[in-house]
Design a protein around this motif. Structure first.
Motif, mmCIF file in Angstrom:
data_model
loop_
_atom_site.group_PDB
_atom_site.id
_atom_site.type_symbol
_atom_site.label_atom_id
_atom_site.label_comp_id
_atom_site.label_asym_id
_atom_site.label_seq_id
_atom_site.Cartn_x
_atom_site.Cartn_y
_atom_site.Cartn_z
ATOM 1 N N ARG A 137 0.836 -1.199 0.000
ATOM 2 C CA ARG A 137 0.000 0.000 0.000
ATOM 3 C C ARG A 137 0.876 1.256 0.000
ATOM 4 N NH1 ARG A 137 -5.165 -0.680 4.113
ATOM 5 N NH2 ARG A 137 -6.405 -2.060 2.761
ATOM 6 N N GLY A 138 0.453 2.193 -0.839
ATOM 7 C CA GLY A 138 1.196 3.444 -0.945
ATOM 8 C C GLY A 138 2.414 3.357 -1.831
ATOM 9 N N LYS A 139 2.685 2.183 -2.385
ATOM 10 C CA LYS A 139 3.870 2.001 -3.232
ATOM 11 C C LYS A 139 3.530 2.264 -4.707
ATOM 12 C CE LYS A 139 6.340 0.235 0.224
ATOM 13 N NZ LYS A 139 7.538 0.918 0.798
ATOM 14 N N ARG A 140 4.577 2.509 -5.455
ATOM 15 C CA ARG A 140 4.452 2.591 -6.920
ATOM 16 C C ARG A 140 4.758 1.194 -7.484
ATOM 17 N NH1 ARG A 140 9.037 6.805 -7.766
ATOM 18 N NH2 ARG A 140 9.867 5.355 -6.216
ATOM 19 N N ILE A 141 3.753 0.578 -8.077
ATOM 20 C CA ILE A 141 3.877 -0.825 -8.504
ATOM 21 C C ILE A 141 3.714 -0.900 -10.024
ATOM 22 C CG2 ILE A 141 3.076 -3.178 -8.149
ATOM 23 C CD1 ILE A 141 1.617 -2.138 -5.629
ATOM 24 N N ALA A 142 4.701 -1.465 -10.712
ATOM 25 C CA ALA A 142 4.602 -1.715 -12.157
ATOM 26 C C ALA A 142 3.805 -2.997 -12.370
ATOM 27 C CB ALA A 142 5.989 -1.839 -12.760
ATOM 28 N N VAL A 143 2.614 -2.844 -12.962
ATOM 29 C CA VAL A 143 1.720 -3.997 -13.141
ATOM 30 C C VAL A 143 1.418 -4.280 -14.611
ATOM 31 C CG1 VAL A 143 0.644 -3.759 -10.883
ATOM 32 C CG2 VAL A 143 -0.300 -2.511 -12.845
ATOM 33 N N GLY A 144 2.052 -3.565 -15.539
ATOM 34 C CA GLY A 144 1.806 -3.819 -16.952
ATOM 35 C C GLY A 144 0.741 -2.906 -17.522
ATOM 36 N N PRO A 145 0.716 -2.769 -18.825
ATOM 37 C CA PRO A 145 -0.250 -1.879 -19.477
ATOM 38 C C PRO A 145 -1.679 -2.404 -19.374
ATOM 39 C CG PRO A 145 0.981 -3.134 -21.108
ATOM 40 C CD PRO A 145 1.620 -3.424 -19.788
ATOM 41 N N VAL A 146 -2.617 -1.476 -19.481
ATOM 42 C CA VAL A 146 -4.030 -1.853 -19.462
ATOM 43 C C VAL A 146 -4.307 -2.773 -20.658
ATOM 44 C CG1 VAL A 146 -6.396 -0.998 -19.612
ATOM 45 C CG2 VAL A 146 -4.684 0.278 -18.311
ATOM 46 N N GLY A 147 -5.012 -3.872 -20.420
ATOM 47 C CA GLY A 147 -5.310 -4.831 -21.474
ATOM 48 C C GLY A 147 -4.357 -6.002 -21.528
ATOM 49 N N SER A 148 -3.329 -5.965 -20.714
ATOM 50 C CA SER A 148 -2.380 -7.078 -20.697
ATOM 51 C C SER A 148 -2.823 -8.132 -19.695
ATOM 52 C CB SER A 148 -0.975 -6.585 -20.332
ATOM 53 O OG SER A 148 -0.936 -6.133 -18.984
ATOM 54 N N GLY A 149 -2.399 -9.358 -19.930
ATOM 55 C CA GLY A 149 -2.704 -10.425 -18.988
ATOM 56 C C GLY A 149 -2.028 -10.203 -17.658
ATOM 57 N N THR A 150 -0.848 -9.575 -17.700
ATOM 58 C CA THR A 150 -0.120 -9.296 -16.458
ATOM 59 C C THR A 150 -0.933 -8.368 -15.560
ATOM 60 O OG1 THR A 150 2.006 -9.548 -17.580
ATOM 61 C CG2 THR A 150 2.005 -8.362 -15.497
ATOM 62 N N ARG A 151 -1.448 -7.293 -16.128
ATOM 63 C CA ARG A 151 -2.225 -6.342 -15.321
ATOM 64 C C ARG A 151 -3.513 -6.980 -14.821
ATOM 65 N NH1 ARG A 151 -1.923 -0.543 -15.274
ATOM 66 N NH2 ARG A 151 -3.644 0.305 -14.032
ATOM 67 N N HIS A 152 -4.183 -7.755 -15.681
ATOM 68 C CA HIS A 152 -5.431 -8.416 -15.280
ATOM 69 C C HIS A 152 -5.190 -9.292 -14.063
ATOM 70 C CE1 HIS A 152 -8.421 -11.669 -15.406
ATOM 71 N NE2 HIS A 152 -9.250 -10.755 -15.864
ATOM 72 N N THR A 153 -4.144 -10.118 -14.123
ATOM 73 C CA THR A 153 -3.835 -11.013 -13.001
ATOM 74 C C THR A 153 -3.370 -10.227 -11.782
ATOM 75 O OG1 THR A 153 -3.190 -12.730 -14.591
ATOM 76 C CG2 THR A 153 -2.486 -13.026 -12.314
ATOM 77 N N ALA A 154 -2.542 -9.206 -12.008
ATOM 78 C CA ALA A 154 -2.022 -8.411 -10.895
ATOM 79 C C ALA A 154 -3.142 -7.745 -10.113
ATOM 80 C CB ALA A 154 -1.045 -7.371 -11.422
ATOM 81 N N GLU A 155 -4.075 -7.155 -10.816
ATOM 82 C CA GLU A 155 -5.174 -6.465 -10.139
ATOM 83 C C GLU A 155 -6.019 -7.437 -9.326
ATOM 84 O OE1 GLU A 155 -7.118 -4.379 -13.303
ATOM 85 O OE2 GLU A 155 -5.905 -2.571 -13.024
ATOM 86 N N GLU A 156 -6.267 -8.650 -9.886
ATOM 87 C CA GLU A 156 -7.037 -9.649 -9.133
ATOM 88 C C GLU A 156 -6.309 -10.057 -7.857
ATOM 89 O OE1 GLU A 156 -7.872 -12.956 -11.724
ATOM 90 O OE2 GLU A 156 -9.909 -12.226 -12.071
ATOM 91 N N ILE A 157 -5.005 -10.307 -7.963
ATOM 92 C CA ILE A 157 -4.219 -10.743 -6.808
ATOM 93 C C ILE A 157 -4.094 -9.618 -5.777
ATOM 94 C CG2 ILE A 157 -1.953 -11.557 -6.052
ATOM 95 C CD1 ILE A 157 -3.561 -13.627 -7.608
#
Length: 439
Positions: A137-157
């Protein structure tokens, strides 16, 4: 000129008919067994991602089969799905991440099976250990571009761990770009979904000031998300001499699979399956030799060709012939089977047809002879004897020039004997007419 009782015209007609039949069959086979394309396109991901690394390995194997595999760099699994469903995109193959979609949401696609575990790596640059997501929380986290599988999974987790876009800054960078951002202090943590061999993961694992987050609650995440599995990165497995990692690390992972359009050429599907075995069948950090690829996919139906390939291996032609020859061999086999299917009944019926044709020729002259005999009987003594005589001579002359096979010689001589009988019936009338003229 005749051959086996057949005229030159008959042989020519038969030859033309045969050539026409072969041409028609060839056209049909070209439609049913089309030539495979020399170039196909696969949707991969951004530079440094696992899918990009896989794509490069696939391209090398395709080049050995003289097929150009074009890599389409994308934002990841979700964009690959969009491209696969668009017939005008030119993308026929795509890598996808388990759990991002399914056959109901993305119809018309077939799976060739799971190819690898995709661990979820969370790297961070901090002196304090992080073993709970809520610490991000409060961190800057690289989760991948919108529409990528990486971001989809990251947001769920992350959401399940108490982190969202409201409580942290989610940066749209991934792969090598995300790793570089962490090195330069532009982000505090990096969320990567990829194989351990990918360049981004390798660079982060070996970076001295970067740590890999341990997931002590990995088993709990696998119960919440059925598509996830728990993995363990053993101590020292990356580099024994440098002891990387310095201790066992619990990770969670999803699986990746290869999807294809349902209209992809079967020969390309076979080449793709062979490539998948060669690239993913080797042992790795998280799998034993032969564990991947697997003929299973919880999200999409597995293609029948893939199920057969995993069960029986490549076909005989695929084992021993180059790719460009397999289609010609398939066509030749299909042509041979068609010829046998037509030829076997033909061998039975052609002799009967031939006998019928020969018999029809004999019956024609029997018909002519019978008509003449009736005309002679009905004409009486004053009939047109000269006309009857000329007609009988015509029939006898024509029959004498007819060529029949030796097998029909008895029937031909019977016909000539019957002609002689009719001539004998005509003789009394001819003699009577000559006596009348003499008196």
């Amino acid at each position: 000129m005749t051959i086996l009782g057949l005229s030159r015209r008959t042989l020519l007609v038969g030859l033309v008919a045969s050539l026409c039949a072969v041409s028609v069959v060839s056209v049909v086979l070209s439609y049913l067994i089309p030539t495979p394309p020399s170039k196909v396109t696969i949707g991969t991901a951004f530079k440094g991602a696992s899918f990009d690394w896989f794509g490069q390995r696939y391209r090398e194997h395709f080049a050995n089969a003289n097929v150009t595999l074009e890599l389409r760099a994308t934002e990841g699994a979700l964009e690959n799905l969009t491209l696969l469903q668009n017939p005008d995109s030119g993308v026929q193959i795509g890598f996808v991440t388990g759990g991002v979609s399914n056959a109901a949401l993305s119809p018309g696609l077939l799976s060739l099976g799971a190819i690898d575990y995709l661990p979820i790596w969370i790297f961070y640059a901090s002196n304090e250990p992080i073993d709970r997501l809520i610490q991000l929380r409060g961190k800057r986290i690289a989760v991948g571009p919108v529409g990528s599988g990486t971001r989809h999974t990251a947001e769920e987790i992350l959401v399940k761990g108490g982190v969202s876009s409201e409580t942290a800054t989610l940066e749209p960078v991934a792969g090598n770009e995300a790793a570089q951002a962490l090195f330069e202090g532009k982000v505090d943590a990096v969320f990567i979904l990829g194989a351990p061999d990918s360049s981004a993961v390798q660079s982060l694992l070996r970076a001295p000031k970067v740590r890999l987050m341990n997931f002590p609650t990995a088993e709990a995440f696998t119960r919440i998300f059925p598509n996830l599995v728990r993995l363990v990165l053993p101590q020292g497995v990356v580099d024994l001499e440098a002891n990387i990692p310095p201790n066992d690390v619990s990770l969670i992972a999803t699986t990746s699979s290869v999807l294809v359009r349902s209209d992809l050429h079967p020969t390309i599907v076979s080449l793709l399956l062979k490539t998948m075995v060669e690239v993913h069948g080797r042992p790795g950090i998280f799998q034993r030799a032969g564990e991947f690829p697997q003929p299973t996919d919880p999200d999409y139906p597995v293609a029948a060709a893939a199920i057969d390939f995993y069960k029986n291996g490549p076909s005989y032609l695929q084992r021993y012939l180059p790719l460009w020859m397999t289609v010609h061999a398939q066509r030749a086999i299909a042509l041979l089977v068609t010829a046998i299917a037509i030829g076997l009944p033909a061998f039975h019926y052609l002799p009967l047809l031939y006998r019928w044709i020969m018999r029809r020729r004999l019956l024609y002259w029997y018909g002519e002879l019978k008509s003449l005999e009736i005309s002679i009987d009905s004409s009486g003594d004053g009939g047109d004897l000269n006309r009857h005589q000329a007609e009988l001579d015509r029939i006898e002359n024509a029959v004498s020039h007819v060529r029949f096979p030796l097998a029909f010689a008895d029937q031909l001589y019977d016909l000539r004997g019957h002609i002689h009988i009719v001539r004998r019936r005509l003789e009394p009338k001819t003699n009577a007419a000559e006596r009348a003229m003499a008196n």
